[in-house]
Scaffold this motif. Structure first.
Motif, PDB file in Angstrom:
ATOM      1  N   GLU A  63      13.109   6.882  -8.529  1.00 16.61           N
ATOM      2  CA  GLU A  63      12.686   8.231  -8.178  1.00 16.61           C
ATOM      3  C   GLU A  63      13.812   9.035  -7.538  1.00 16.61           C
ATOM      4  O   GLU A  63      13.733  10.261  -7.444  1.00 16.61           O
ATOM      5  N   PHE A  64      14.857   8.342  -7.098  1.00 14.54           N
ATOM      6  CA  PHE A  64      15.995   9.011  -6.459  1.00 14.54           C
ATOM      7  C   PHE A  64      17.297   8.692  -7.184  1.00 14.54           C
ATOM      8  O   PHE A  64      18.383   8.731  -6.591  1.00 14.54           O
ATOM      9  N   GLY A  65      17.187   8.369  -8.468  1.00 14.07           N
ATOM     10  CA  GLY A  65      18.366   8.145  -9.297  1.00 14.07           C
ATOM     11  C   GLY A  65      18.932   6.748  -9.229  1.00 14.07           C
ATOM     12  O   GLY A  65      19.987   6.482  -9.816  1.00 14.07           O
TER      13      GLY A  65
ATOM     14  N   LYS B  87       0.830  -1.203   0.000  1.00 13.88           N
ATOM     15  CA  LYS B  87       0.000   0.000   0.000  1.00 13.88           C
ATOM     16  C   LYS B  87       0.867   1.257   0.000  1.00 13.88           C
ATOM     17  O   LYS B  87       0.534   2.252  -0.643  1.00 13.88           O
ATOM     18  N   GLN B  88       1.974   1.194   0.731  1.00 13.15           N
ATOM     19  CA  GLN B  88       2.859   2.360   0.816  1.00 13.15           C
ATOM     20  C   GLN B  88       3.642   2.548  -0.471  1.00 13.15           C
ATOM     21  O   GLN B  88       3.715   3.645  -1.023  1.00 13.15           O
ATOM     22  N   CYS B  89       4.225   1.450  -0.982  1.00 19.70           N
ATOM     23  CA  CYS B  89       5.067   1.544  -2.178  1.00 19.70           C
ATOM     24  C   CYS B  89       5.238   0.155  -2.777  1.00 19.70           C
ATOM     25  O   CYS B  89       5.933  -0.696  -2.200  1.00 19.70           O
ATOM     26  N   PRO B  90       4.629  -0.131  -3.934  1.00 20.51           N
ATOM     27  CA  PRO B  90       4.777  -1.451  -4.549  1.00 20.51           C
ATOM     28  C   PRO B  90       6.228  -1.857  -4.792  1.00 20.51           C
ATOM     29  O   PRO B  90       6.564  -3.038  -4.657  1.00 20.51           O
ATOM     30  N   LEU B  91       7.101  -0.893  -5.141  1.00 22.24           N
ATOM     31  CA  LEU B  91       8.502  -1.248  -5.362  1.00 22.24           C
ATOM     32  C   LEU B  91       9.155  -1.724  -4.068  1.00 22.24           C
ATOM     33  O   LEU B  91       9.943  -2.676  -4.067  1.00 22.24           O
ATOM     34  N   LYS B  92       8.831  -1.086  -2.947  1.00 19.69           N
ATOM     35  CA  LYS B  92       9.364  -1.527  -1.655  1.00 19.69           C
ATOM     36  C   LYS B  92       8.924  -2.960  -1.372  1.00 19.69           C
ATOM     37  O   LYS B  92       9.726  -3.786  -0.907  1.00 19.69           O
TER      38      LYS B  92
ATOM     39  N   CYS C 240       9.793   7.929   2.363  1.00 12.74           N
ATOM     40  CA  CYS C 240      10.985   7.587   1.591  1.00 12.74           C
ATOM     41  C   CYS C 240      12.274   7.920   2.347  1.00 12.74           C
ATOM     42  O   CYS C 240      13.303   7.266   2.159  1.00 12.74           O
ATOM     43  N   SER C 241      12.220   8.927   3.203  1.00 11.64           N
ATOM     44  CA  SER C 241      13.408   9.322   3.961  1.00 11.64           C
ATOM     45  C   SER C 241      13.892   8.214   4.883  1.00 11.64           C
ATOM     46  O   SER C 241      15.067   8.194   5.278  1.00 11.64           O
ATOM     47  N   TYR C 242      12.995   7.283   5.222  1.00  9.08           N
ATOM     48  CA  TYR C 242      13.339   6.216   6.163  1.00  9.08           C
ATOM     49  C   TYR C 242      13.494   4.859   5.470  1.00  9.08           C
ATOM     50  O   TYR C 242      13.660   3.843   6.144  1.00  9.08           O
ATOM     51  N   CYS C 243      13.457   4.843   4.148  1.00  7.72           N
ATOM     52  CA  CYS C 243      13.474   3.586   3.407  1.00  7.72           C
ATOM     53  C   CYS C 243      14.903   3.156   3.089  1.00  7.72           C
ATOM     54  O   CYS C 243      15.681   3.915   2.498  1.00  7.72           O
ATOM     55  N   ASP C 244      15.244   1.925   3.446  1.00  4.25           N
ATOM     56  CA  ASP C 244      16.582   1.400   3.176  1.00  4.25           C
ATOM     57  C   ASP C 244      16.803   1.118   1.692  1.00  4.25           C
ATOM     58  O   ASP C 244      17.943   0.932   1.268  1.00  4.25           O
ATOM     59  N   TYR C 245      15.725   1.068   0.920  1.00  4.66           N
ATOM     60  CA  TYR C 245      15.849   0.767  -0.508  1.00  4.66           C
ATOM     61  C   TYR C 245      15.932   2.029  -1.370  1.00  4.66           C
ATOM     62  O   TYR C 245      15.914   1.937  -2.600  1.00  4.66           O
ATOM     63  N   LYS C 246      16.039   3.165  -0.758  1.00  7.21           N
ATOM     64  CA  LYS C 246      16.086   4.429  -1.499  1.00  7.21           C
ATOM     65  C   LYS C 246      17.190   4.453  -2.558  1.00  7.21           C
ATOM     66  O   LYS C 246      16.963   4.951  -3.674  1.00  7.21           O
ATOM     67  N   PRO C 247      18.403   3.911  -2.281  1.00  5.98           N
ATOM     68  CA  PRO C 247      19.447   3.930  -3.315  1.00  5.98           C
ATOM     69  C   PRO C 247      19.091   3.126  -4.569  1.00  5.98           C
ATOM     70  O   PRO C 247      19.697   3.324  -5.626  1.00  5.98           O
TER      71      PRO C 247
ATOM     72  N   PHE D 175       5.987  -3.090 -10.544  1.00  6.62           N
ATOM     73  CA  PHE D 175       5.901  -2.617  -9.167  1.00  6.62           C
ATOM     74  C   PHE D 175       6.388  -1.167  -9.143  1.00  6.62           C
ATOM     75  O   PHE D 175       7.579  -0.894  -9.056  1.00  6.62           O
ATOM     76  N   GLN D 176       5.460  -0.250  -9.254  1.00  2.51           N
ATOM     77  CA  GLN D 176       5.808   1.150  -9.377  1.00  2.51           C
ATOM     78  C   GLN D 176       6.205   1.752  -8.020  1.00  2.51           C
ATOM     79  O   GLN D 176       5.594   1.456  -6.996  1.00  2.51           O
ATOM     80  N   PRO D 177       7.225   2.621  -8.005  1.00  2.00           N
ATOM     81  CA  PRO D 177       7.542   3.337  -6.767  1.00  2.00           C
ATOM     82  C   PRO D 177       6.479   4.378  -6.458  1.00  2.00           C
ATOM     83  O   PRO D 177       5.842   4.920  -7.363  1.00  2.00           O
ATOM     84  N   ASN D 178       6.284   4.631  -5.194  1.00  2.00           N
ATOM     85  CA  ASN D 178       5.321   5.639  -4.752  1.00  2.00           C
ATOM     86  C   ASN D 178       6.002   6.518  -3.713  1.00  2.00           C
ATOM     87  O   ASN D 178       6.281   6.072  -2.599  1.00  2.00           O
ATOM     88  N   THR D 179       6.302   7.745  -4.087  1.00  2.30           N
ATOM     89  CA  THR D 179       7.070   8.610  -3.197  1.00  2.30           C
ATOM     90  C   THR D 179       6.168   9.236  -2.127  1.00  2.30           C
ATOM     91  O   THR D 179       5.004   9.546  -2.354  1.00  2.30           O
ATOM     92  N   SER D 180       6.745   9.382  -0.945  1.00  2.00           N
ATOM     93  CA  SER D 180       6.068  10.034   0.174  1.00  2.00           C
ATOM     94  C   SER D 180       7.132  10.431   1.187  1.00  2.00           C
ATOM     95  O   SER D 180       8.331  10.177   0.990  1.00  2.00           O
TER      96      SER D 180
END
Length: 303
Positions: free
Chosen positions: A273-275, A38-43, A262-269, A254-259
């Motif tokens: 959406e963040f390069g 629900k928060q982010c399909p990519l996560k 994201c600042s607390y997501c270990d998969y951000k790298p 599985f599309q990313p969903n920014t919110s």
């Protein structure tokens, strides 16, 4: 207790443990995995399908220690569940964890250990200001619950405690070592409570009289009294969510969903959406490599 951090087992561990492989024969929906999608399909994909390990988390480890202490506490006769006895369980619990999972000593160094165990002790003391464990005996502690819905959705989770009154009324209790959620975060807490209420309904044929979240950090209790009609609507919501997960699994979309999360997501790298660039999609698990019991319990105690 199971793994103290939500790090998936390695492929080698899977191959060497036939029992673990059998227990993971089908994908399942837990409160954590449902909220991930629900928060982010990519996560969801990176955590549940790619199974990319996340770094150990101090807060999750602290929650695991507190849960283990309370589990051991309720294993004692009621008259022995005094605050001093609970405090005396903390060091043995830590020693047991350090022996089973030496990696936890890398997260909490020897110099940090006294302070870390002091945090655990404070949370255990806070528990006594919210409930008196000498006044009742729970029916179960850290119970693994699993049920298949009529349309094939497999629900799985761990319930910290189930209490049954002499009248047959049932209460489900979940401990949280963080703070009670604000208005914007109550949805996640209520989602978890409804999830467990539905599992109880489908496994026991009764609606729990009360579900209780105990927040130890700020000593608050969130209660929820479900009704059957609401739980049946929630069941349809879970079925629709699982259908969406299966469709994403079929297509690999599985599309990313920014919110702000994201600042607390270990998969951000790894997020575009963040390069970042996700690894190639490995495909939906054949035969199922969904969430294992160890991971379900680790997520259940994490804040």
């Amino acid at each position: 207790m199971s793994s103290p951090v939500s790090t998936p087992p390695t492929d080698g561990a899977q191959a060497s443990d036939a029992g673990a492989a059998a227990s993971r024969s089908r994908p399942a929906l837990s409160p954590s995995r449902a909220m991930d999608f629900k928060q982010c399909p990519l996560k969801y994909r990176l955590r549940a399908i790619d199974r990319i390990p996340e770094p150990p988390n101090r807060n999750a480890l602290r929650g695991t220690v507190v849960h283990a202490v309370l589990e051991d506490l309720y294993g004692l006769p009621a008259v022995q569940r005094e605050p001093q006895r609970a405090a005396g369980l903390i060091v043995p619990v830590w020693a047991r964890m350090a022996a089973e999972w030496p990696e936890v000593t890398e997260l909490i160094t020897e110099a940090e250990l006294d302070g870390f165990l002091g945090e655990v002790r404070a949370l255990v003391q806070a528990y006594y200001r919210l409930e008196d464990p000498t006044r009742f005996d729970p029916e179960s502690r850290e119970a693994r619950v699993e049920v298949e819905l009529a349309d094939g959705v497999l629900l799985r989770g761990f319930v910290d405690r189930i209490d049954v009154a002499p009248t047959g009324q049932l209460r489900v209790v979940d401990y949280k070592t963080g703070r009670a959620p604000g208005p914007t975060q109550e949805t996640r807490a209520l989602f978890q409570l409804k999830f467990y209420a539905l599992v109880v309904l489908r496994t026991r044929g009764i609606v729990p009289t009360q579900l209780r979240l105990i927040y130890l950090a700020d000593e608050q209790i969130l209660t929820y009294a479900p009704d059957e009609e609401e739980l049946l609507r929630f069941e349809r919501t879970l079925s629709a969510l699982w259908a969406a997960i299966l469709e994403a699994g079929r297509t690999g979309d599985f599309q990313p969903n920014t919110s702000w999360l994201c600042s607390y997501c270990d998969y951000k790298p790894l997020c575009p959406e963040f390069g970042g660039t996700p690894p190639p999609y490995p495909g939906w698990p054949v035969g199922g490599t969904g969430e294992s019991p160890d991971e379900t319990l680790a997520d259940a105690v994490a804040d």
